[in-house]
Design an enzyme around this catalytic site. Structure first.
Site, PDB file in Angstrom:
ATOM      1  N   ALA A 244     -45.850 -23.720 -86.693  1.00  0.00           N
ATOM      2  CA  ALA A 244     -44.542 -24.011 -87.269  1.00  0.00           C
ATOM      3  C   ALA A 244     -43.974 -25.328 -86.746  1.00  0.00           C
ATOM      4  CB  ALA A 244     -43.588 -22.855 -86.976  1.00  0.00           C
ATOM      5  N   HIS A 245     -42.800 -25.674 -87.272  1.00  0.00           N
ATOM      6  CA  HIS A 245     -42.200 -26.967 -86.944  1.00  0.00           C
ATOM      7  C   HIS A 245     -41.856 -27.098 -85.462  1.00  0.00           C
ATOM      8  CE1 HIS A 245     -38.120 -25.161 -88.510  1.00  0.00           C
ATOM      9  NE2 HIS A 245     -38.572 -24.517 -87.465  1.00  0.00           N
ATOM     10  N   ASN A 246     -42.131 -28.301 -84.953  1.00  0.00           N
ATOM     11  CA  ASN A 246     -41.796 -28.701 -83.580  1.00  0.00           C
ATOM     12  C   ASN A 246     -42.574 -27.958 -82.499  1.00  0.00           C
ATOM     13  OD1 ASN A 246     -38.909 -29.066 -85.214  1.00  0.00           O
ATOM     14  ND2 ASN A 246     -39.489 -30.797 -83.901  1.00  0.00           N
TER      15      ASN A 246
END
Length: 347
Positions: A244-246
């Site tokens: 997922a993001h980051n």
């Protein structure tokens, strides 16, 4: 680019390449790599697991790659080295008939933006799209139907197999291998709720993938919401993995199939996550953590070691009985506490 040709090496050449001690004819030629059971007289085989020692005396191979302590029963030449499995890895690359096979140049059906930069000795396959400002490094292979988005960069000697999608603003390092169907840089799962419905949060970051990274088929690495999602050097990611993001993954870590990592979690270097492992968001795993398959991690891990959760498979009847007892644990704990208090009050 190399064309598809049969591989042939003398045992002397292989011993020199692997820095192995050769016991046998250095001029003997081999043309293939096979298992102990399947190898023929023109093949080289390997023994990396003592479980398979029983098959060694009957192998028909021309030579075997083996630890010095385990090769005495070999009926063929031996290439002795301390880590036969590592030697096998190098042999597999030598005998790979598709290694480097791709026609140099840009296929007529590919669409390449005028502002894109294509390096030397690059292969861009049919129906590829290279968008504005993209940079393709020297020696890259971009497989059929792949897309490299605007202002993205693919490092030298990387290979994108057919139908890989690299979104805009993504950086992929050198010698990367991206397998078919993987998607790098799609929007992260970011939405704000107002009590009635969802409002999309634009994902303004990117993805940075280090050198020597391999990403399996149909895996997804989402772009950062603010800042970048970062995959370190020499990270190995299996198929159907969701990052997922980051998220940040440290150097030399390995993720088996169907791992899912929620947003903003940091995984250290030299970590290994077994198949189906789930990591909750905003966690930190220190360096050297191993998580066994199908485990769920909901808290940060600050000490290296092996971690597990869940219950292994058992006969269904036993599992059902244990499930009932699990539901009763809270009440049993309360009853035990009352009994202990009563016992302590007894003179």
């Amino acid at each position: 680019m190399k064309t598809l040709t049969p591989c042939a090496f003398t045992l002397g050449e292989l011993a020199e390449r692997l820095k192995a001690r050769l016991v046998g004819d250095s001029d003997r030629r081999v043309t293939g790599l096979a298992t102990l059971l399947d190898a023929g007289p023109n093949d080289i085989t390997f023994l990396a697991n003592k479980t398979y020692l029983k098959y060694l005396p009957d192998t028909r191979a021309a030579a075997v790659l083996v630890h010095p302590a385990h090769g005495t029963d070999a009926p063929c030449a031996r290439l002795e080295l301390e880590n036969p499995y590592l030697g096998y890895a190098e042999l597999s690359r030598l005998f790979d008939p598709l290694a480097g096979q791709a026609p140099e140049g840009v296929h007529p059906s590919a669409v390449v933006a005028e502002s894109a930069r294509i390096g030397e000795h690059v292969s861009v396959g049919p129906q590829c799209v290279i968008e504005a400002g993209a940079v393709i490094g020297d020696g890259c292979v971009i497989g059929a139907g792949s897309i490299v988005g605007a202002d993205s960069e693919i490092g030298a000697d990387s290979r994108l197999h057919a139908n890989v999608t690299v979104y805009h603003g993504v950086s992929v390092g050198r010698r990367a291998i991206l397998h078919s169907g993987c998607v790098i840089g799609a929007d992260g799962f970011g939405f704000a709720h107002d009590g009635q419905g969802w409002h999309k949060i634009a994902q303004l970051g990117g993805v940075i993938v280090g050198d020597d990274v391999e990403i399996g088929s149909c895996s997804s690495i989402d772009r950062g919401a603010l800042g970048d999602t970062v995959i370190g050097n020499d990270v190995k990611i299996d198929s159907q993995v969701q990052i997922a993001h980051n998220v940040q993954i440290g150097d030399h870590s390995a993720l088996a199939g169907c791992v899912g990592i929620a947003g903003s979690t940091r995984v250290g270097s030299h970590c290994m996550l077994g198949g189906g492992v789930g990591l909750s968001g905003h966690l930190t795993l220190c360096d050297g953590v191993q998580v066994t398959g199908m485990s769920l991690v909901t808290n940060s891990i600050h000490e290296p070691g092996v971690y597990s959760s869940g219950t292994g498979a058992m006969p269904n009847g036993l599992w059902r009985k244990n499930a009932v007892r699990f539901k009763q644990l809270d009440e049993l704990a309360k009853r035990l506490s009352r009994l202990e208090r009563g016992a302590s009050d007894t003179p």
